[in-house]
Every structure is written in C-alpha cells, then in structure tokens.
Design an enzyme around this catalytic site. Structure first.
Site, PDB file in Angstrom:
ATOM      1  N   GLY A  50       0.158   0.435  -4.618  1.00  0.00           N
ATOM      2  CA  GLY A  50       0.135  -0.372  -5.564  1.00  0.00           C
ATOM      3  C   GLY A  50      -0.463  -1.524  -5.400  1.00  0.00           C
ATOM      4  O   GLY A  50      -1.196  -2.229  -6.603  1.00  0.00           O
ATOM      5  N   CYS A  51      -0.396  -2.039  -4.166  1.00  0.00           N
ATOM      6  CA  CYS A  51      -1.151  -3.462  -3.703  1.00  0.00           C
ATOM      7  C   CYS A  51      -2.517  -3.114  -3.624  1.00  0.00           C
ATOM      8  O   CYS A  51      -3.223  -4.237  -4.156  1.00  0.00           O
ATOM      9  CB  CYS A  51      -0.373  -3.879  -2.615  1.00  0.00           C
ATOM     10  SG  CYS A  51       1.155  -4.231  -2.426  1.00  0.00           S
TER      11      CYS A  51
END
Length: 224
Positions: A121-122
């Site tokens: 996600g990051c």
C-alpha cells in the site's frame, strides 16, 4: 717409663676451660611469613569502577532521553488547518539533518505519511506521487514522504522505486504525532498540504493509497 708417659701427657694441648664450658648455641631457622590472602588486582578493581561509572552514565543518558521525549510531547500539540508547520529536527533518507520548520520557506509542501516503507500500500501511494511529481513541481510544490522507518530503510526503498523526492525519517513519530497521524506505535496513512510559509491548508486522513496523490494535486490546482 712412667715418667716418659707423664712427660708426654704434660705436653698434650689443653683446651680452654672457658671454651669447653660453653654450650653449643643453635641458630633457629627463620620462620616463614604466612602467605597473605590474595587481593583483587588493582587493574581488576579499576575495571569494576569504570564499569560502574559507565552504567551510571548510560542510565543518566537514558533518563535524559525520556525527559526530552516527554518535553517534546508536552510542547508540540497537534496542528490543524490554518496552523504553521512546527520546527522539528529529523533526518532524511541520507541521514542528513532536516528542519521541518524550514522546508516550506520557499515553496509549498505536500507531506504524505505511510505506515511502513516498501510495503504494497505504501509503495502504491509513493509511486503515485512519483508519477505526477513534475506536476506538483510546476505548481511550485515540493513532495516529502514521511514514515517511522530508519533512514537506511528509506534510502533502500527510494532507490528501489526510483522516488524523486526526499523521505523524512521520524522514528519517534514526533512530526507524525504533531500532524495527528500517530496511533500508538503505528502511523495513519494520510497527506497534508502546506502553502509557502508553512500554513496548513488541507489534510486527508485516512486516505486510500491510490487516491492520495490525485486528491492532493486536485486541491492545489483548485487554489489558483
């Protein structure tokens, strides 16, 4: 004949009665001194003292660090829209000093916060900013990624994903906490838009990784 023997006896040497009357003196052997119980060597004693001093200093440093952390937490309250980005001394991905209060002195700034570097996600969020980074630059805004990861971990991630903007290492979550994105030992995914001079104009928290770059850019374009 008897007179000859008598004459012979009279010529025999006579021992002094003074010498013969003295008893033989025996010289006693020197008594050995008892071995003293061994004492710790001076070197070992000095090492023990030195070790104690080091332990005391380490404890004092630890107490001072805790005190400093508490002082920061007491002084820096979370900011909101209209507040100024405070000055906090941190490190970038290269381990170089960075003062958060000065990064918006010449340009506007977007800070995007990620829970952990180099996770799916990051990475989606960071690469989203990477892909439209030049559009932010054309509007006179700089991009900074922020996480609690070490500078070394951030540098590796930056190189791996070819991120063209600096990353700020905030292991104690000092800046993250001021932005209101601290959640215990976690970081809330978010982004913050500061105008030139450091005033907070917009914040999104929480925000989806794929939406964060686009929403930040749309907000800045809407200012003109």
């Amino acid at each position: 004949m008897a007179s000859d023997e008598l004459g012979a006896d009279s010529q025999a040497p006579r021992r002094s009665s003074r010498i013969s009357g003295q008893s033989k003196v025996e010289i006693p052997a020197l008594a050995k001194k008892p071995n003293k119980p061994s004492k710790p060597g001076k070197k070992r004693a000095a090492e023990e003292v030195d070790k104690d001093e080091k332990n005391k200093k380490a404890k004092a440093n630890e107490d001072e660090t805790v005190k400093e952390d508490n002082d920061v937490a007491d002084v820096l309250a979370p900011i909101d829209i209209g507040d100024i980005l405070p000055s906090i001394a941190l490190k970038n991905e290269q381990g170089e000093d960075i003062d958060t209060g000065s990064i918006a002195a010449e340009k506007g700034v977007v800070l995007f916060l990620v829970p952990k570097a180099d996770t799916p996600g990051c990475t989606t969020q960071a690469c989203g900013f990477r892909d439209i980074w030049q559009e932010f630059a054309s509007l006179d805004y700089d991009i900074y990624g922020v996480s609690a990861d070490s500078s070394a971990a951030q540098s590796k991630w930056q190189t791996k994903k070819q991120l063209p903007f600096p990353l700020i290492s905030d292991p104690k979550r000092s800046l993250i906490g001021v932005l209101g994105a601290g959640d215990g030992n976690k970081t809330k995914r978010s982004h913050f838009v500061f105008e030139k001079g450091g005033k907070l104009l917009d914040k999104r928290m929480p925000v989806k990784p794929v939406d964060s770059p686009r929403l930040a850019l749309e907000f800045i374009k809407g200012l003109s």
